[in-house]
Motif scaffolding. Structure first.
Motif, PDB file in Angstrom:
ATOM      1  N   LEU A 125       0.824  -1.210   0.000  1.00 43.35           N
ATOM      2  CA  LEU A 125       0.000   0.000   0.000  1.00 43.35           C
ATOM      3  C   LEU A 125       0.859   1.262   0.000  1.00 43.35           C
ATOM      4  CD1 LEU A 125      -2.952  -0.859   2.401  1.00 43.35           C
ATOM      5  CD2 LEU A 125      -2.990  -0.592  -0.068  1.00 43.35           C
ATOM      6  N   ILE A 126       1.947   1.242   0.729  1.00 39.00           N
ATOM      7  CA  ILE A 126       2.843   2.403   0.749  1.00 39.00           C
ATOM      8  C   ILE A 126       3.452   2.620  -0.629  1.00 39.00           C
ATOM      9  CG2 ILE A 126       5.042   3.262   1.658  1.00 39.00           C
ATOM     10  CD1 ILE A 126       4.224   1.957   4.352  1.00 39.00           C
ATOM     11  N   LEU A 127       3.928   1.546  -1.261  1.00 42.44           N
ATOM     12  CA  LEU A 127       4.497   1.670  -2.604  1.00 42.44           C
ATOM     13  C   LEU A 127       3.456   2.164  -3.605  1.00 42.44           C
ATOM     14  CD1 LEU A 127       6.713  -1.534  -2.796  1.00 42.44           C
ATOM     15  CD2 LEU A 127       7.490   0.835  -2.694  1.00 42.44           C
TER      16      LEU A 127
ATOM     17  N   LEU B 136      -5.039   9.384  -6.158  1.00 43.61           N
ATOM     18  CA  LEU B 136      -4.869   8.524  -4.978  1.00 43.61           C
ATOM     19  C   LEU B 136      -6.160   7.824  -4.570  1.00 43.61           C
ATOM     20  CD1 LEU B 136      -2.420  10.427  -2.611  1.00 43.61           C
ATOM     21  CD2 LEU B 136      -2.069   8.271  -3.784  1.00 43.61           C
ATOM     22  N   GLY B 137      -7.280   8.516  -4.615  1.00 37.82           N
ATOM     23  CA  GLY B 137      -8.558   7.907  -4.228  1.00 37.82           C
ATOM     24  C   GLY B 137      -8.929   6.748  -5.132  1.00 37.82           C
ATOM     25  N   ALA B 138      -8.803   6.958  -6.437  1.00 38.94           N
ATOM     26  CA  ALA B 138      -9.138   5.902  -7.397  1.00 38.94           C
ATOM     27  C   ALA B 138      -8.177   4.717  -7.278  1.00 38.94           C
ATOM     28  CB  ALA B 138      -9.108   6.456  -8.816  1.00 38.94           C
ATOM     29  N   VAL B 139      -6.903   5.013  -7.119  1.00 45.20           N
ATOM     30  CA  VAL B 139      -5.905   3.944  -7.009  1.00 45.20           C
ATOM     31  C   VAL B 139      -6.125   3.142  -5.733  1.00 45.20           C
ATOM     32  CG1 VAL B 139      -3.436   3.508  -6.693  1.00 45.20           C
ATOM     33  CG2 VAL B 139      -4.202   5.085  -8.458  1.00 45.20           C
ATOM     34  N   ASN B 140      -6.344   3.824  -4.608  1.00 46.79           N
ATOM     35  CA  ASN B 140      -6.590   3.113  -3.346  1.00 46.79           C
ATOM     36  C   ASN B 140      -7.879   2.306  -3.407  1.00 46.79           C
ATOM     37  OD1 ASN B 140      -4.305   3.722  -1.809  1.00 46.79           O
ATOM     38  ND2 ASN B 140      -5.123   5.733  -1.278  1.00 46.79           N
ATOM     39  N   GLY B 141      -8.917   2.870  -4.027  1.00 46.54           N
ATOM     40  CA  GLY B 141     -10.175   2.141  -4.163  1.00 46.54           C
ATOM     41  C   GLY B 141     -10.018   0.879  -4.995  1.00 46.54           C
ATOM     42  N   ALA B 142      -9.310   0.991  -6.115  1.00 47.43           N
ATOM     43  CA  ALA B 142      -9.078  -0.184  -6.967  1.00 47.43           C
ATOM     44  C   ALA B 142      -8.224  -1.218  -6.239  1.00 47.43           C
ATOM     45  CB  ALA B 142      -8.415   0.236  -8.271  1.00 47.43           C
ATOM     46  N   GLY B 143      -7.224  -0.747  -5.514  1.00 46.06           N
ATOM     47  CA  GLY B 143      -6.367  -1.674  -4.764  1.00 46.06           C
ATOM     48  C   GLY B 143      -7.135  -2.425  -3.687  1.00 46.06           C
TER      49      GLY B 143
ATOM     50  N   MET C  68       2.927   5.881  -2.980  1.00 46.70           N
ATOM     51  CA  MET C  68       4.094   6.676  -3.360  1.00 46.70           C
ATOM     52  C   MET C  68       4.235   6.802  -4.874  1.00 46.70           C
ATOM     53  SD  MET C  68       5.612   7.692  -0.575  1.00 46.70           S
ATOM     54  CE  MET C  68       7.298   8.013  -0.979  1.00 46.70           C
ATOM     55  N   SER C  69       3.749   5.821  -5.628  1.00 43.79           N
ATOM     56  CA  SER C  69       3.925   5.850  -7.074  1.00 43.79           C
ATOM     57  C   SER C  69       2.716   6.416  -7.813  1.00 43.79           C
ATOM     58  CB  SER C  69       4.229   4.439  -7.581  1.00 43.79           C
ATOM     59  OG  SER C  69       3.155   3.580  -7.313  1.00 43.79           O
ATOM     60  N   SER C  70       1.671   6.810  -7.097  1.00 42.50           N
ATOM     61  CA  SER C  70       0.459   7.337  -7.725  1.00 42.50           C
ATOM     62  C   SER C  70       0.462   8.855  -7.710  1.00 42.50           C
ATOM     63  CB  SER C  70      -0.776   6.846  -6.967  1.00 42.50           C
ATOM     64  OG  SER C  70      -0.816   5.452  -6.954  1.00 42.50           O
TER      65      SER C  70
END
Length: 145
Positions: free
Chosen positions: A47-49, A59-66, A52-54
């Motif tokens: 999650l940290i990586l 960030l919201g979309a990337v975290n939601g997809a993850g 950091m790379s988004s």
């Protein structure tokens, strides 16, 4: 390695004689405890990586997809493991319990090889050289009362 060694050690516990149930339970608890610690460290690091790379705006979309993918894997993992366990019980071969672990290890190797190939071909940037922290510098001014 944090999770692989404890998980691959679990089938070996079945070779301890049946009259040593306490030893089996202690070793099983140790393996599962080490697996859970390793899983927590790996998940947090991923999650940290990812963060950091988004880009900041994504960030919201990337975290939601993850998180959605993590939930999907948590749902499919036990179901797949249960099906494989049932199949392994119906096969009359020694050490049938290792089939589930061999399948899981095989899946990990396949995913690692696909990722390695994608990094080599340049489809995914190497995180160690291209990662930049998305940090905004905020100037703090002193307030006089």
């Amino acid at each position: 390695l944090l999770t692989a060694i404890p998980v691959l050690s679990i089938p070996l516990i079945s070779y301890i004689p049946p009259n040593h149930v306490a030893l089996q339970m202690v070793l099983l608890a140790m393996c599962l405890g080490a697996k859970n610690v390793g899983s927590s460290v790996c998940f947090t690091s991923a999650l940290i990586l990812l963060n950091m790379s988004s880009p900041i705006g994504q960030l919201g979309a990337v975290n939601g997809a993850g998180q959605a993918m993590a939930s999907l894997v948590r749902a499919l993992g036990p179901a797949t493991g249960g099906i494989l366990w049932g199949i392994s019980l119906s096969i009359a071969i020694p050490s049938h319990q290792t089939i589930v672990f061999i399948f899981g290890s095989g899946c990990f190797v396949v995913v690692a090889l696909i990722y390695n190939t994608m990094v080599t071909l340049g489809d995914i940037p190497e995180t160690s050289t291209n990662m930049k922290a998305n940090v905004e510098i905020v100037e703090i001014k002193s307030i006089k009362c």
